[in-house]
Design an enzyme around this catalytic site. Structure first.
Site, mmCIF file in Angstrom:
data_model
loop_
_atom_site.group_PDB
_atom_site.id
_atom_site.type_symbol
_atom_site.label_atom_id
_atom_site.label_comp_id
_atom_site.label_asym_id
_atom_site.label_seq_id
_atom_site.Cartn_x
_atom_site.Cartn_y
_atom_site.Cartn_z
ATOM 1 N N GLN A 1 28.335 -9.650 14.330
ATOM 2 C CA GLN A 1 27.068 -10.055 13.709
ATOM 3 C C GLN A 1 25.907 -10.056 14.700
ATOM 4 O OE1 GLN A 1 29.105 -13.670 11.811
ATOM 5 N NE2 GLN A 1 27.445 -13.242 10.375
ATOM 6 N N LEU B 1 25.646 -15.708 7.528
ATOM 7 C CA LEU B 1 24.371 -15.585 8.252
ATOM 8 C C LEU B 1 23.824 -14.167 8.165
ATOM 9 C CD1 LEU B 1 25.150 -17.709 11.441
ATOM 10 C CD2 LEU B 1 23.679 -18.337 9.511
ATOM 11 N N HIS C 1 34.858 -10.152 9.546
ATOM 12 C CA HIS C 1 33.752 -9.511 10.265
ATOM 13 C C HIS C 1 34.271 -8.578 11.358
ATOM 14 C CE1 HIS C 1 30.088 -11.224 8.641
ATOM 15 N NE2 HIS C 1 30.549 -12.455 8.749
HETATM 16 ZN ZN LIG Z 1 29.690 -14.104 7.828
#
Ligand SMILES: [Zn+2]
Length: 216
Positions: free
Chosen positions: A100, A141, A186
């Protein structure tokens, strides 16, 4: 902005299954970080070298890259962990995967404590899920402002390295188990929106394009 208090409300039966790597501003109202003693502690001078990293947002194709195994927990990885923790606390979120912040390494940070002082660092995590399927609201997020129901397993055994490079083994259930699964996805380039219908996913994608959110 959408606020979801469900996973913090102990008297709401739905809440315990809700997870989010984004937080509903619910966790201690941390948006107002300057007035939160715990966070002032976190941002004390000794930690000034830490950096808040830019969080990639869906549908950024870099979120789809698979993360590589960390060969050694060296100073660069330790710095990454510190920066990811600061980024997660500031966002505020309860979990963050290295993908991320555009680092394709198998590193996850999580803190589901209400006091925001109990970080969990998982490097090269390996998961064995078990138990029942449970459905709970998740956010991310990287998909700011959206919370949708996702089905996960309610128990997970995770083997990983911690931030010192020591082997750890952890049995998790409830919110923590769900968060670990969310963050581990992720690392595989997978997002919670992948569990939604394509109609819902494209609606989210369109809306994110129209109204930039998250301040990144
Ligand atoms: Zn996430």
């Amino acid at each position: 902005m959408h606020t979801d208090y469900r996973f913090l409300a102990p008297d709401n039966k739905k809440q315990s299954r809700s997870c989010s790597c984004a937080t509903p501003q619910a966790i201690g109202n941390l948006t107002n970080i300057n007035h939160t003693p715990e966070l002032e502690l976190l941002f004390s001078p000794k930690l000034k070298h830490m950096a808040v990293l830019k969080i990639l947002e869906y549908p950024d194709p870099r979120l789809r890259k698979k993360a590589a195994v960390v060969e050694a927990v060296d100073n660069a990885i330790k710095k990454l962990v510190e920066d990811m923790l600061e980024t997660m606390y500031q966002a505020p979120g309860i979990g963050l995967a290295a993908n991320q912040v555009n680092v394709q390494k198998r590193v996850i940070v999580i803190d589901i404590s209400e006091t925001r002082d109990n970080p969990l660092v998982l490097i090269n995590p390996e998961l064995i899920t078990s138990g029942q399927d449970v459905k709970g609201e998740e956010g991310c997020l990287s998909v700011p402002g959206y919370f949708e129901p996702v089905t996960r397993k309610d128990r997970v055994l995770v083997k990983a390295l911690d931030e010192q490079g020591s082997k750890i083994e952890l049995n998790a259930d409830g919110l923590l188990a769900v968060c670990i699964q969310h963050e581990n996805d992720h690392l595989e380039g997978k997002l919670f929106v992948d569990y939604l219908s394509s109609l819902k996913r494209s609606r989210i994608r369109r809306k994110i394009h129209k109204t930039p959110q998250g301040g990144h």
